[in-house]
Design an enzyme around this catalytic site. Structure first.
Site, mmCIF file in Angstrom:
data_model
loop_
_atom_site.group_PDB
_atom_site.id
_atom_site.type_symbol
_atom_site.label_atom_id
_atom_site.label_comp_id
_atom_site.label_asym_id
_atom_site.label_seq_id
_atom_site.Cartn_x
_atom_site.Cartn_y
_atom_site.Cartn_z
ATOM 1 C CG MET A 157 -5.482 -2.255 -6.338
ATOM 2 S SD MET A 157 -5.851 -1.897 -8.053
ATOM 3 C CE MET A 157 -4.481 -0.828 -8.457
ATOM 4 C CG ASP A 212 -8.361 -1.685 0.940
ATOM 5 O OD1 ASP A 212 -9.420 -2.043 1.490
ATOM 6 O OD2 ASP A 212 -7.682 -2.438 0.217
ATOM 7 C CG ASN A 269 -3.950 -3.380 2.808
ATOM 8 O OD1 ASN A 269 -3.315 -4.222 2.183
ATOM 9 N ND2 ASN A 269 -5.010 -2.770 2.309
#
Length: 769
Positions: A20, A129, A134
């Site tokens: 993304m 997510d 992350n």
């Protein structure tokens, strides 16, 4: 983009990219600080839906103000480019971090992530997510959650279709992989996966492809952490497993509750551990297990440390005896020439705690590094899960390499920095010190490999092919050797590069239909195709080290002088060890040698063949068929009075279908062709048997009356190997696996038993079904 100025930001360097966004380090010229700028990647920049999700990420995260969430400074658009300005974090992602986390460190990470999620959930933001990529670990120890690109803000319009998966497979909740409406409890499940991996070193949901992983997420409960790491406290185990509950109503109902439970455990665990006495650990004395001897001695004496067991599974006690003997190769050369003055060390290695060596496995299970400094080996735990381990020669312990579950046939890079191995239909490589494995190419049936100094890997892609080469950086394999039908060759396997990186030795195995192993040979080839000759008659994996060719004859490890310049063997072979573990069916012995003269091998284990038993649905034993050395498949007739099975005969290296009359205990041979016949399946009425035979190719379907009165007839012949797995109850269809397609691997087909009998693919994808 590096070196340019966007708005009031000077782009300094690229930090990374994901699905993304692309992230750059930049200097804010207005405020004089460094920031991180995240841009939509060019591949999706034109999508209004992705741009909307990208903007929603900024709005979601900008609404959050918490020390465990990355701070968003603003969202801007310049010349059609939308980007987010956010805090530049000095640290690494959880995935990039090379450190091995202790239980205490993992609990601290879990508390901070749970705190950050609790703050996000309180404002109606679901991350969707949560994964190691992350989660950032700052150098000051603070943990921060990144990337709300898949976040869903309460009240915002849906940006994905009903029933669409959004997230990262392996970390998604059951409701997420099924495309259902999500709430904050999906993040709790994902946090549970992250914690499980940090505590155990492996994923709770395993599979060779996404479909298999998704099935496990929805249907298979994660194994308790204590079954993988017995030192994990049961209370901590319970916390993680509650996060991983399939039903969201059975999970913790808030991230704050998870943080609270982890803090409670952290406070109380010290006191609990002091009051808990473990009775399941083995105690090993520090006595030496190696001795020094002169090479001319008639006997080599071994000192061995005493090993005491408390309440421990007996299989560990037994398999700990199955040691790998380590000795200097120079010992055997010097001893043969009666030289004196050389110091020789012989030592025995035990498997890691609560693990066992594989003991005569059908593949190579150990490899010593070319520089002689490290030993790589396969070991399995009590559940049968095997993985790849590395033990430095100057260390008393080994480390398990993450991401190597199911590994086989390990071999080293020439610089001893990397290991290659096979798992899940792939050839992969991994740093010997740990890290994520890298897939190099697809493989149908591994049978060893070798790595050249020029960066090529030599390997067979299937069990019935020649050798191919592929770049160690990945790519499409290129055939190098071809089966010689005049020599009745059936397969080339177990290659080993010589020092020049062009020539190599390998095992050329001949068809069992032509005398078993009488024509087998250790052969010599070259990448340039100019060399092709037989060196010695033998049937095992070959190794070259220090001027000697090593191979196995009749369970004895032999050494024979070999000139790598003249490419010729010299003199007679002599035995190095007369007790080496050897699997005759796959023609592989468990040994490896370094270029510095160290030999590692597994001593032969003499064990009884398994007893094949018939049981009722409750598991009660009804009768035994006796000890059958090797068989692959058995099929009951409809009335249960007969069994069709394939039995493998080691001396002739051949398999045939046999019929067993259960009540009488009478066994009769059903097929008689010199080629391999195997994998039989009874028809529903018991009148016919379909089986696979190699008489016309690598594996075709044949049909024969179960009475044996008529000869078998070919049912389906094609270049791929076929193996029937079932026959429909109405007798109209046979379902079978088709193996060997380089693009789709193993597929499921079915064949009508009426009309033209044209086979039809049922499931044919890039994965193995």
């Amino acid at each position: 983009m590096v070196g340019t100025t966007i708005s009031h930001y000077a782009i300094v360097e690229k930090l990374g990219e994901g699905g993304m966004g692309v992230v750059y380090k930049a200097q804010d010229l207005s405020l004089g600080r460094f920031v991180a700028l995240k841009f939509l990647p060019p591949s999706i920049a034109g999508s209004e839906q992705d741009k909307a999700r990208f903007i929603q990420e900024a709005r979601s995260a900008a609404a959050l103000n918490h020390p465990n969430i990355c701070t968003i400074y603003g969202i801007e658009e310049t010349d059609g480019q939308v980007f987010i300005a956010m805090e530049l974090i000095d640290g690494q992602t959880l995935r990039d971090s090379k450190q091995s986390f202790s239980v205490k460190q993992t609990i601290d990470v879990g508390i901070q992530v749970a705190d950050g999620l609790a703050a996000a959930h309180e404002k109606g933001v679901i991350h969707r997510d949560i994964k190691p990529e992350n989660i950032m670990l700052r150098k000051d120890g603070v943990v921060q959650i990144m990337d709300f690109g898949l976040a869903k803000l309460r009240g915002a319009s849906r940006l994905t279709r009903e029933g669409t998966m959004v997230g990262t497979v392996g970390y998604m909740s059951p409701e997420q992989v099924q495309g259902q409406e999500l709430d904050h409890r999906s993040d709790i499940f994902s946090l549970g996966v992250v914690l499980y991996e940090m505590f155990s070193g492996e994923s709770p949901f395993k599979g060779v492809h996404e479909t298999a992983i998704i099935y496990e997420i929805v249907n298979v409960d994660a194994a308790p952490l204590s079954s993988l790491k017995p030192e994990i406290d049961p209370e901590l185990d319970a916390i993680v497993l509650e996060c991983l509950a399939k039903e969201r109503t059975e999970r913790f109902q808030s991230a704050a509750e998870v943080a609270k439970e982890l803090r409670r455990f952290k406070r109380e665990s010290g006191k609990q551990r002091l009051s808990r006495v473990s009775t399941t650990r083995a105690v090993q004395s520090p006595a030496s297990s190696a001795v020094v001897s002169e090479p001319g001695q008639a006997e080599t004496v071994r000192a061995s440390g005493a090993l005491a067991f408390s309440n421990r599974s007996i299989w560990i006690a037994i398999t700990s005896i199955l040691v790998c003997a380590v000795c200097l190769l120079s010992y055997f050369v010097l001893a043969r020439s009666a030289s004196s003055g050389a110091v020789v060390v012989r030592a025995s290695l035990l498997p890691p705690d609560r693990h066992a060596f594989l003991g005569g496995s059908p593949f190579a299970s150990l490899a010593i590094s070319p520089d002689g400094q490290k030993i790589a080996f396969l070991a399995s735990d009590s559940t049968g899960r095997r993985s790849l381990w590395v033990r430095p020669m100057n260390s008393m312990s080994a480390i398990e390499l993450n991401g190597t579950t199911g590994a086989q046939d390990p071999f080293w890079s020439p610089d001893s920095k990397y290991l290659a191995f096979f798992t899940g239909g792939k050839l992969k490589k991994v740093e010997a010190t740990g890290g994520p494995p890298f897939a190099i190419c697809d493989v149908i049936a591994p049978r060893g490999g070798s790595w050249s100094p020029q960066g090529f890997i030599l390997l067979p892609l299937d069990q019935t092919t020649g050798l191919s080469k592929v770049s160690d950086a990945g790519g499409m394999p290129i055939p190098v050797t071809h089966l010689d039908t005049t020599r009745k060759e059936f397969t080339h396997r177990w290659p080993f590069f010589l020092p020049d990186g062009n020539h190599f030795i390998y095992f050329a195995r001949t068809s069992p239909a032509y005398g078993g192993s009488a024509l087998d040979a250790i052969a010599l080839g070259s990448l340039d195709g100019k060399t092709d000759k037989r060196l010695v008659q033998a049937a095992s994996n070959p190794v070259y080290a220090n001027g000697y060719l090593l191979y196995v004859r009749e369970n004895s490890l032999m050494a024979q002088a070999f000139d790598p310049d003249a490419l010729e063997v010299k003199g007679d072979p002599f035995p190095v060890s007369e007790s080496i573990q050897f699997n005759p069916r796959f023609s592989v012995a468990t040994f490896s040698a370094s270029q510095t003269g160290i030999l590692v091998y597994e001593e032969r284990i003499v064990s009884a063949s398994p007893s094949v038993t018939i049981v009722n649905p409750k598991g009660d034993k009804l009768t035994s068929l006796g000890e059958l050395e090797i068989f692959n498949r058995a099929s009951f007739s409809k009335d249960g009075r007969r069994i069709a099975m394939d039995l493998y005969d080691i001396p002739s290296r051949n398999a045939d279908v046999w019929l067993e009359e259960v009540e009488r205990g009478v066994r009769t041979r059903f097929t008689f062709d010199p080629a391999i016949d195997w994998v039989p399946v009874f028809s529903p009425d018991g009148g016919r048997i379909v089986f696979t035979s190699q008489r016309a190719g690598p594996g075709d379907l044949f049909l024969k009356e179960s009475s044996g009165d008529a000869n078998e007839v070919p049912l389906y012949v094609s270049p791929q190997t076929k193996a029937a797995t079932d026959w429909s109850r109405d007798g109209r269809y046979i379902v079978f696996n088709s193996l060997g397609s380089p693009k789709t691997k193993t597929d499921i087909w079915y064949m009508p038993m009426t009309g033209d009998r044209k086979p039809v693919p049922f499931l044919e994808t890039e994965y193995t079904e």
